[in-house]
Design a protein around this motif. Structure first.
Motif, PDB file in Angstrom:
ATOM      1  N   ILE A 178      64.934  35.424  67.967  1.00  0.00           N
ATOM      2  CA  ILE A 178      64.943  36.951  68.208  1.00  0.00           C
ATOM      3  C   ILE A 178      63.617  37.370  68.867  1.00  0.00           C
ATOM      4  CG2 ILE A 178      64.315  38.034  66.100  1.00  0.00           C
ATOM      5  CD1 ILE A 178      67.099  39.439  68.372  1.00  0.00           C
ATOM      6  N   ALA A 179      62.626  36.789  68.322  1.00  0.00           N
ATOM      7  CA  ALA A 179      61.297  37.036  68.983  1.00  0.00           C
ATOM      8  C   ALA A 179      61.184  36.258  70.480  1.00  0.00           C
ATOM      9  CB  ALA A 179      60.044  36.428  67.864  1.00  0.00           C
ATOM     10  N   GLY A 180      61.733  35.153  70.449  1.00  0.00           N
ATOM     11  CA  GLY A 180      61.730  34.591  71.882  1.00  0.00           C
ATOM     12  C   GLY A 180      62.569  35.448  72.852  1.00  0.00           C
ATOM     13  N   LEU A 181      63.549  35.925  72.257  1.00  0.00           N
ATOM     14  CA  LEU A 181      64.542  36.577  73.368  1.00  0.00           C
ATOM     15  C   LEU A 181      63.719  38.080  73.700  1.00  0.00           C
ATOM     16  CD1 LEU A 181      68.097  36.293  71.614  1.00  0.00           C
ATOM     17  CD2 LEU A 181      67.409  35.308  73.814  1.00  0.00           C
ATOM     18  N   GLN A 182      63.141  38.570  72.811  1.00  0.00           N
ATOM     19  CA  GLN A 182      62.520  40.101  73.207  1.00  0.00           C
ATOM     20  C   GLN A 182      61.167  39.824  74.123  1.00  0.00           C
ATOM     21  OE1 GLN A 182      61.782  41.338  69.237  1.00  0.00           O
ATOM     22  NE2 GLN A 182      63.821  42.442  69.092  1.00  0.00           N
ATOM     23  N   SER A 183      60.828  38.517  74.186  1.00  0.00           N
ATOM     24  CA  SER A 183      59.849  38.257  75.130  1.00  0.00           C
ATOM     25  C   SER A 183      60.097  37.828  76.323  1.00  0.00           C
ATOM     26  CB  SER A 183      58.544  37.000  74.679  1.00  0.00           C
ATOM     27  OG  SER A 183      59.663  36.030  74.566  1.00  0.00           O
ATOM     28  N   ILE A 184      61.261  37.843  76.648  1.00  0.00           N
ATOM     29  CA  ILE A 184      61.993  37.335  78.015  1.00  0.00           C
ATOM     30  C   ILE A 184      61.969  38.631  78.836  1.00  0.00           C
ATOM     31  CG2 ILE A 184      64.036  36.659  79.335  1.00  0.00           C
ATOM     32  CD1 ILE A 184      64.679  34.875  76.952  1.00  0.00           C
ATOM     33  N   PRO A 185      61.111  38.716  79.911  1.00  0.00           N
ATOM     34  CA  PRO A 185      61.289  39.931  80.864  1.00  0.00           C
ATOM     35  C   PRO A 185      62.564  40.335  81.150  1.00  0.00           C
ATOM     36  CG  PRO A 185      59.701  38.349  81.621  1.00  0.00           C
ATOM     37  CD  PRO A 185      60.543  37.652  80.672  1.00  0.00           C
ATOM     38  N   ARG A 186      63.194  41.781  81.058  1.00  0.00           N
ATOM     39  CA  ARG A 186      64.275  42.074  81.280  1.00  0.00           C
ATOM     40  C   ARG A 186      64.824  42.137  82.582  1.00  0.00           C
ATOM     41  NH1 ARG A 186      67.540  41.679  76.826  1.00  0.00           N
ATOM     42  NH2 ARG A 186      66.477  42.146  75.072  1.00  0.00           N
ATOM     43  N   SER A 187      63.706  42.294  83.545  1.00  0.00           N
ATOM     44  CA  SER A 187      63.857  42.259  85.010  1.00  0.00           C
ATOM     45  C   SER A 187      64.450  41.211  85.630  1.00  0.00           C
ATOM     46  CB  SER A 187      62.404  42.526  85.740  1.00  0.00           C
ATOM     47  OG  SER A 187      61.586  41.355  85.340  1.00  0.00           O
ATOM     48  N   LEU A 188      64.389  39.882  84.693  1.00  0.00           N
ATOM     49  CA  LEU A 188      64.958  38.591  85.282  1.00  0.00           C
ATOM     50  C   LEU A 188      66.331  38.585  84.976  1.00  0.00           C
ATOM     51  CD1 LEU A 188      62.301  36.048  83.964  1.00  0.00           C
ATOM     52  CD2 LEU A 188      62.739  36.698  86.315  1.00  0.00           C
TER      53      LEU A 188
END
Length: 294
Positions: A178-188
């Protein structure tokens, strides 16, 4: 050009900062490892008063034991089963929780709770859930036509401890995913959605590759967990049975040393287990890490 090296005003400060961790490592890992390695070359009496040097006989005797050789296969099935089930389930939960807007914190808190359960208690919980006489899961399986009885069926007993160990580890994996998912830029993600990529394609081409550092880290941690930290689960449920079908390497170390009181053989088993895990970790860093996208 500025130097990338950190410069301390006091030359002894870095050594002082490292000293506590180095001391803990030396006292609780290096010294016990050396003691086990030395003890593996001796034959000791049950009380530890006398011992005779026998060289590598403890190691040779282990590999002549069919039960010990069979425990390698059991340990590999158990460790890879626990790693796959716990990580895949945690990833599904993390992706699902990441898309929840209302009540997201409550869902995440509930999914983390199992990690607070002690390993022995996790084993006892699943022992009762899958008990052929009173277990609710065993009852459901019986209704589906499955004759569940892990007391006499070794494959079922192994499956039960795999499920128990996986359930205990799902929460740990969930936190990192969940921490890794939250670090992915939403713009991508939004750009891919605008280009017409569906949710599944976005996950395969963007989300999962960007989670590869987290995934690689968890693979290493979960394999170490399944080899070393699952003793309490097996001891509380099957005690290695039936017929050694759940006797993994770490349980045999305990059984040989504390129950059989063969300290030399137990030490040799612990050395072999440590070398095996080190080799597996080295292989992962050598080959698996190549696919990691940083």
């Amino acid at each position: 050009m500025q130097s990338s090296h950190v410069i301390f005003a006091n030359r002894w400060l870095p050594y002082a900062l490292l000293a506590p961790q180095l001391l803990v490592t030396a006292v609780f890992f290096l010294w016990p490892s050396y003691q086990a390695f030395e003890q593996s070359f001796y034959l000791e009496d049950a009380f530890g008063f006398t011992r005779d040097f026998i060289g590598i006989d403890n190691y040779l005797e282990l590999f002549r034991d069919e039960g010990y050789v069979r425990s390698f296969r059991t340990s590999l099935i158990f460790s890879f089963g626990v790693t796959f089930i716990s990580m895949s389930t945690a990833l599904v939960f993390a992706v699902s929780a990441d898309h929840i807007i209302r009540g997201a914190e409550a869902y995440r808190a509930l999914l983390v709770w199992p990690y607070a359960v002690a390993p022995a208690l996790a084993g006892v919980i699943w022992y009762f859930l899958m008990n052929p006489s009173i277990g609710i899961i065993a009852y459901w399986l019986g209704a589906l036509g499955v004759d569940w009885n892990h007391y006499v069926n070794g494959d079922q007993a192994l499956l039960m401890v795999i499920i128990a160990a996986s359930w205990k580890q799902i929460s740990y994996n969930f936190l990192f995913f969940i921490a890794g998912l939250q670090s992915i830029p939403r713009s991508l993600i939004e750009a891919a959605a605008i280009d017409g990529a569906g949710p599944f394609r976005r996950f395969l081409t963007i989300t999962f590759p960007l989670l590869s550092p987290t995934t690689f880290f968890l693979i290493v941690i979960n394999l170490v967990y399944s080899f070393f930290d699952t003793f309490a689960i097996i001891h509380a449920t099957t005690e290695g049975g039936p017929a050694d079908s759940t006797s993994v390497l770490v349980f045999r170390v305990f059984n040989t040393g504390f129950i059989g009181q063969d300290y030399g053989s137990s030490a040799a088993q612990s050395v072999i287990l440590m070398v095996l895990v080190i080799l597996m970790t080295a292989i992962q860093f050598r080959y698996v890490e190549r696919r990691v996208v940083y």
